[in-house]
Design an enzyme around this catalytic site. Structure first.
Site: not given
Length: 432
Positions: A263, A360
């Site tokens: 990340d 999302c």
């Protein structure tokens, strides 16, 4: 506290959220610190009032002909929670901490029928500037999808296949009101509580501490299972965050192969280490963005999973305040970031390997539009249609997401009873 004082507190907190554009959780936390007498049950009811008022902000304001915190909170208590004017009167009566009782006009509106002249975006509780995106995504189903996004979300658990299966978890957790999820074969669900009811604290369960299950929405579980279906042995989770999908992939892969968790933010990665230990995952290598690069993985990965930062429109049920805080400038910045992330992640896919792009979000500008733009500049990649694979992966009777003409999938509350989630599976050609 009695309900009258809780109503007053919710009105105060909602006013702070609206005036200062603060995240709800920050306002709730600060209120709790300043009112130590409020117990956990009080704080729960107050938070539920605030969140439910935000979920239905536009339609409640239309009912009340105003959008003040007082109007929204009272309408939530009377209409959404179904306690009626008599219930409201009983809550206010004799409570010196309660707000003033409703005026005749307020009482009339609280007991009136739903307005029949609501414009679609108000009925759907979708910000006006985002409505064209929802119509582009859902057409005639836009209002139904908006209303589903304005409901409370369930609690979904993902069974850790490294330590058991769903049948065993149902037996172990029989004291909870659980049922199997309709799409994910490794999911269990607790339906959302209503009104003042409290959801169980599943993270206090022995099974959670022992790594038998993780909290993860069913749509996110589905994305990981789609990724695992290409049977990879070398995987890069490029935007791993706290590691939810990394762990789901480890379970689906049976601790075989190698998963690299990366990340851009070391802070977002921080929770992954405890979760790895709890889950018993041994095939995951965490790549610290500050000390370790990814150059050695370029062009070698069977699968690169890219769950990009997004607007979060698909999780409005869980974060209703974000619905009203998102701005056009913030959305534009997100879409630019997504293009950059997708381009960077694609370098690690080997010829013949796969790239799974997920958000999302329910907005086409973050989903199909991004995939289309990527394919225009990366001719060695092609779409792997998901519609023909769905039944084989999840069963012919499983709810089906919306599939566009290219076979890209959009899960949503109204369609699949999940969070909103977009999944695109791409393949790099062997000669690419």
């Amino acid at each position: 506290m009695k309900d009258g004082g809780r109503l007053a507190a919710a009105i105060e907190i909602l006013g702070e959220v609206e005036s200062a554009r603060r995240p709800v959780q920050d306002a709730l936390r600060d209120w709790g610190r300043g009112h130590r007498f409020a117990g956990s049950g009080d704080r729960l009811v107050i938070a539920n009032l605030v969140f439910d008022a935000l979920r239905r902000r536009l339609s409640l304001a239309a009912l009340m002909a105003e959008d003040s915190p007082r109007a929204l909170v009272m309408a939530t208590y009377v209409r959404i929670w179904g306690l009626g004017l008599d219930g409201l009167a009983a809550a206010l009566d004799g409570d010196r901490f309660a707000p003033p009782p409703p005026s005749e006009e307020e009482a009339a509106r609280l007991s009136a029928a739903e307005p029949v002249d609501m414009v679609p975006q108000v009925a759907a509780d979708i910000p006006d500037w985002l409505w064209p995106q929802f119509e582009a995504a859902f057409g005639a189903d836009s209002v139904a999808e908006g209303q589903a996004l304005a409901a409370r979300a369930p609690i979904d658990l993902r069974v850790n296949l490294l330590k058991g299966d769903r049948e065993r978890m149902l037996r172990k957790l029989s004291h909870l009101t659980l049922h199997e999820t309709a799409v994910s074969p490794v999911g269990l669900r607790i339906e959302p509580p209503q009104g003042k009811d409290r959801a169980p604290h599943v993270q206090a369960e022995e099974g959670f501490r022992k790594g038998w299950f993780e909290l993860q929405d069913e749509a996110s579980q589905v994305a990981a299972l789609v990724a695992a279906s290409v049977e990879p042995t070398q995987v890069l989770d490029y935007c791993a965050g706290g590691g939810g999908k990394t762990l789901a992939l480890a379970g689906a892969m049976g601790n075989r192969g190698q998963i690299y968790a990366h990340d851009a933010s070391k802070l977002r990665l921080a929770p992954i280490f405890e979760r790895l230990q709890r889950a018993g995952a041994r095939n995951i290598q965490v790549r610290d963005p500050e000390t370790t690069g990814l150059d050695d993985l370029e062009g070698r990965m069977d699968l690169v999973f890219v769950d990009v930062p997004c607007s979060g429109t698909g999780v409005w049920r869980r974060r209703p305040d974000s619905k009203w805080r998102i701005t056009p400038n913030a959305l534009a910045a997100r879409t630019r970031e997504q293009r950059e992330v997708l381009d960077a992640a694609s370098r690690y896919v080997r010829p013949g390997g796969h790239l799974l792009y997920a958000t999302c979000s329910l907005l086409p500008c973050e989903n199909a539009d991004q995939v289309g733009a990527f394919l225009e500049t990366h001719e060695t990649f092609e779409v792997v249609p998901l519609e023909p694979r769905w039944g084989a992966l999840f069963g012919e009777s499983a709810p089906r997401p919306r599939f566009d003409a290219a076979g890209l999938a959009t899960l949503s509350p109204a369609r699949t009873a999940t969070d909103g989630f977009f999944i695109a599976l791409l393949r790099r050609r062997e000669d690419g």
